[in-house]
Design an enzyme around this catalytic site. Sequence first.
Site, short mmCIF file in Angstrom:
data_model
loop_
_atom_site.label_atom_id
_atom_site.label_comp_id
_atom_site.label_asym_id
_atom_site.label_seq_id
_atom_site.Cartn_x
_atom_site.Cartn_y
_atom_site.Cartn_z
N CYS A 41 0.96 -1.22 -0.12
CA CYS A 41 0.01 0.04 -0.01
C CYS A 41 0.71 1.31 -0.07
CB CYS A 41 -0.76 0.02 1.31
SG CYS A 41 -1.85 1.55 1.60
N HIS A 42 0.24 2.30 -0.52
CA HIS A 42 0.97 3.53 -0.53
C HIS A 42 1.63 4.13 1.00
CE1 HIS A 42 0.57 5.07 -4.45
NE2 HIS A 42 -0.68 4.51 -4.50
N THR A 43 1.03 3.64 2.02
CA THR A 43 1.45 4.04 3.49
C THR A 43 2.82 3.45 3.71
OG1 THR A 43 -0.83 4.42 3.84
CG2 THR A 43 0.86 4.58 5.72
N HIS B 170 1.00 -3.79 5.85
CA HIS B 170 -0.01 -3.73 6.70
C HIS B 170 -1.50 -4.00 6.38
CE1 HIS B 170 -0.19 0.08 4.64
NE2 HIS B 170 -1.45 0.21 4.85
N GLU B 171 -1.19 -4.88 5.20
CA GLU B 171 -2.59 -5.54 4.37
C GLU B 171 -2.37 -6.93 4.20
OE1 GLU B 171 -4.56 -2.40 1.11
OE2 GLU B 171 -3.19 -3.92 0.26
N CYS C 267 -10.36 -1.90 20.92
CA CYS C 267 -10.48 -2.72 22.37
C CYS C 267 -11.77 -2.84 23.00
CB CYS C 267 -9.54 -2.03 23.37
SG CYS C 267 -9.95 -0.47 23.91
N CYS D 77 -12.07 1.69 25.46
CA CYS D 77 -11.69 2.94 25.50
C CYS D 77 -12.63 4.17 25.06
CB CYS D 77 -10.30 3.24 24.49
SG CYS D 77 -10.64 3.41 22.82
N CYS E 46 -13.43 3.69 21.34
CA CYS E 46 -14.20 2.46 21.09
C CYS E 46 -15.94 2.60 21.51
CB CYS E 46 -13.78 1.25 21.73
SG CYS E 46 -12.28 0.69 20.57
N CYS F 158 -9.59 3.66 17.99
CA CYS F 158 -9.22 3.12 19.20
C CYS F 158 -7.90 3.68 19.63
CB CYS F 158 -9.25 1.57 19.01
SG CYS F 158 -8.69 0.73 20.72
N ARG G 260 -2.26 3.06 20.90
CA ARG G 260 -1.90 4.10 19.91
C ARG G 260 -0.48 4.58 20.24
NH1 ARG G 260 -0.20 5.21 16.45
NH2 ARG G 260 -0.34 7.29 14.96
N CYS H 262 -6.79 -2.78 4.46
CA CYS H 262 -6.59 -1.47 4.26
C CYS H 262 -7.37 -0.86 3.07
CB CYS H 262 -5.16 -1.17 4.17
SG CYS H 262 -4.83 0.73 3.81
N ARG I 199 -3.41 -3.28 -6.94
CA ARG I 199 -2.59 -3.90 -5.81
C ARG I 199 -2.01 -5.03 -6.58
NH1 ARG I 199 -3.43 0.08 -3.20
NH2 ARG I 199 -4.09 0.12 -0.96
N1 APR Z 1 -5.94 14.73 -10.05
C1 APR Z 1 -6.48 13.74 -10.49
N2 APR Z 1 -6.08 12.41 -10.27
C2 APR Z 1 -4.96 12.21 -9.91
C3 APR Z 1 -3.95 13.26 -9.62
C4 APR Z 1 -4.65 14.50 -9.84
N3 APR Z 1 -3.94 15.69 -9.65
N4 APR Z 1 -2.71 13.00 -9.14
C5 APR Z 1 -3.00 11.55 -9.31
N5 APR Z 1 -4.15 10.90 -9.50
C6 APR Z 1 -4.81 9.84 -9.87
C7 APR Z 1 -3.76 8.69 -10.17
O1 APR Z 1 -3.74 8.72 -11.62
C8 APR Z 1 -4.21 7.58 -9.68
O2 APR Z 1 -5.33 6.65 -10.53
O3 APR Z 1 -5.21 9.37 -8.59
C9 APR Z 1 -4.90 7.80 -8.41
C10 APR Z 1 -4.17 7.24 -7.18
O4 APR Z 1 -4.33 6.09 -7.20
P1 APR Z 1 -3.17 4.92 -6.45
O5 APR Z 1 -2.08 5.78 -6.64
O6 APR Z 1 -3.50 3.59 -7.04
O7 APR Z 1 -3.62 5.35 -4.79
P2 APR Z 1 -4.53 4.31 -4.09
O8 APR Z 1 -3.76 2.93 -3.54
O9 APR Z 1 -6.18 3.92 -4.45
O10 APR Z 1 -4.49 5.28 -2.64
C11 APR Z 1 -4.91 6.67 -2.74
O11 APR Z 1 -5.09 7.22 -0.48
O12 APR Z 1 -3.98 5.54 0.88
C12 APR Z 1 -4.24 6.94 0.57
O13 APR Z 1 -2.86 8.97 0.48
C13 APR Z 1 -2.86 7.48 0.08
O14 APR Z 1 -2.26 8.28 -2.05
C14 APR Z 1 -2.85 7.45 -1.27
C15 APR Z 1 -4.54 7.56 -1.79
ZN ZN Z 2 -2.71 1.08 3.62
ZN ZN Z 3 -10.38 1.07 22.03
#
Ligand code: APR
Ligand code: ZN
Ligand code: ZN
Length: 375
Positions: free
Chosen positions: A46-48, A68-69, A98, A101, A104, A112, A116, A175, A370
């Site tokens: 994931c992006h995080t 985390h996924e 939990c 808290c 929760c 929760c 943390r 996630c 993904r």
């Molecule tokens: N305007 C429109 N669309 C955009 C822009 C913009 N300025 N910048 C990026 N995008 C589009 C990308 O083309 C892509 O399709 O946003 C989409 C983001 O998708 P992913 O990179 O696959 O991200 P995703 O896993 O869906 O997560 C999205 O959520 O988890 C949070 O902040 C985290 O960046 C992550 C977001």
């Molecule tokens: Zn995530």
């Molecule tokens: Zn809790």
Amino acid sequence: ATVGQVIKCKAAVAWEEKKPLVIEEIEVAPPGPGEVRLKVEFTGVCHTDAYTLGGHDPEGLFPSVLGHEGGGVVESVGEGVTSVQPGDHVIPLYTPECGECKFCKSPKTNLCSKIRATQGRGLMPDGTSRFTCKGKTLFHFMGCSTFSQYTVAAEISVAKISKNAPLDKVCLLGCGISTGYGAAINTAKVEEGSTCAIWGLGAVGLAVAMGCRAQKAGRIIGVDINDDKFEVAKVFGVTEFVNPKKLDKKVSEVLIEMTDGGCDYTFECIGNVATMRDALESCHKGWGESIILGVAAAGQEISTRPFQLVTGRVWRGSAFGGWKSRSSVPRLVDDYMNKKLMVDEFVTFMKPLDEINEAFELMHAGKALRTVLIM
Ligand code: APR
Ligand code: ZN
Ligand code: ZN
């Protein structure tokens, strides 16, 4: 045979920021009181994870085991653990539940607070780590650390799910999918016939679309700078598409025209403060609500003219789709099994753990909704 023993296994270790992960043999200590050790079978990327590895997370800690996924099977449990037992299938939860808290007990939130503080410091609730590698202690990540064949999580940080559910798919409910789907259902509470717009058609945005469709939204407008996203987005319920790069006006102006005054609900699934503003300003006067799901870079701030809010627009956000995790994730898994929720469609690639750095590259290149890693 492994109960009570240190387990040696393979993990992708993040030794330092901005460096590729390294596959290492690590040691995973047995679970302490109130903890669960699990064999991770599959994990999404994931992006995080990338955000932390990229050194953008001011709280990021190294060396650590990210991820985390995930989905896995309980190997052993620590003292006092009663809600899960060895052999149970579980999804680790970065937002625990939990049940005791202040958070929760409130029906208004899923955040929760029980563990943390230690979770944020990359440690188990007793303030120590269960991971070592080459004599060094490794930090945990988001209470999950799924980029390891074995990991330890707090009992309140695992959801026991149906053994019939394929872990290579439902791991994604840990996630992105739950986050998007829940934002439409729990946070926005989208109503039948409403007009919705979604910025960013990655896994999170598409899960929002799926949630809007489940709530019987009338129109679901996708906003993305990548034209290729529209085809896949239709599968998840997106009915119209706008590419901001191809407009000679502001996105909000175009959306307001398209929708006779603005959207009922908008969702920002990118993590960009400029699109967060666009999403708010594309809301209908009097009642439009904009939900922030994207995580913006550290130090960024959002802005708009206060008049936007005075005239009835609402800005809100949610984490993990507002789901109270332990009680909701098993139900989401059941909904998937009963075909109420799509998950398979989010899996673009499957790869062995050894190819984890390629999974990160695919994500950065925008080629994967993904990638699921086979541990
Ligand atoms: N305007 C429109 N669309 C955009 C822009 C913009 N300025 N910048 C990026 N995008 C589009 C990308 O083309 C892509 O399709 O946003 C989409 C983001 O998708 P992913 O990179 O696959 O991200 P995703 O896993 O869906 O997560 C999205 O959520 O988890 C949070 O902040 C985290 O960046 C992550 C977001
Ligand atoms: Zn995530
Ligand atoms: Zn809790």
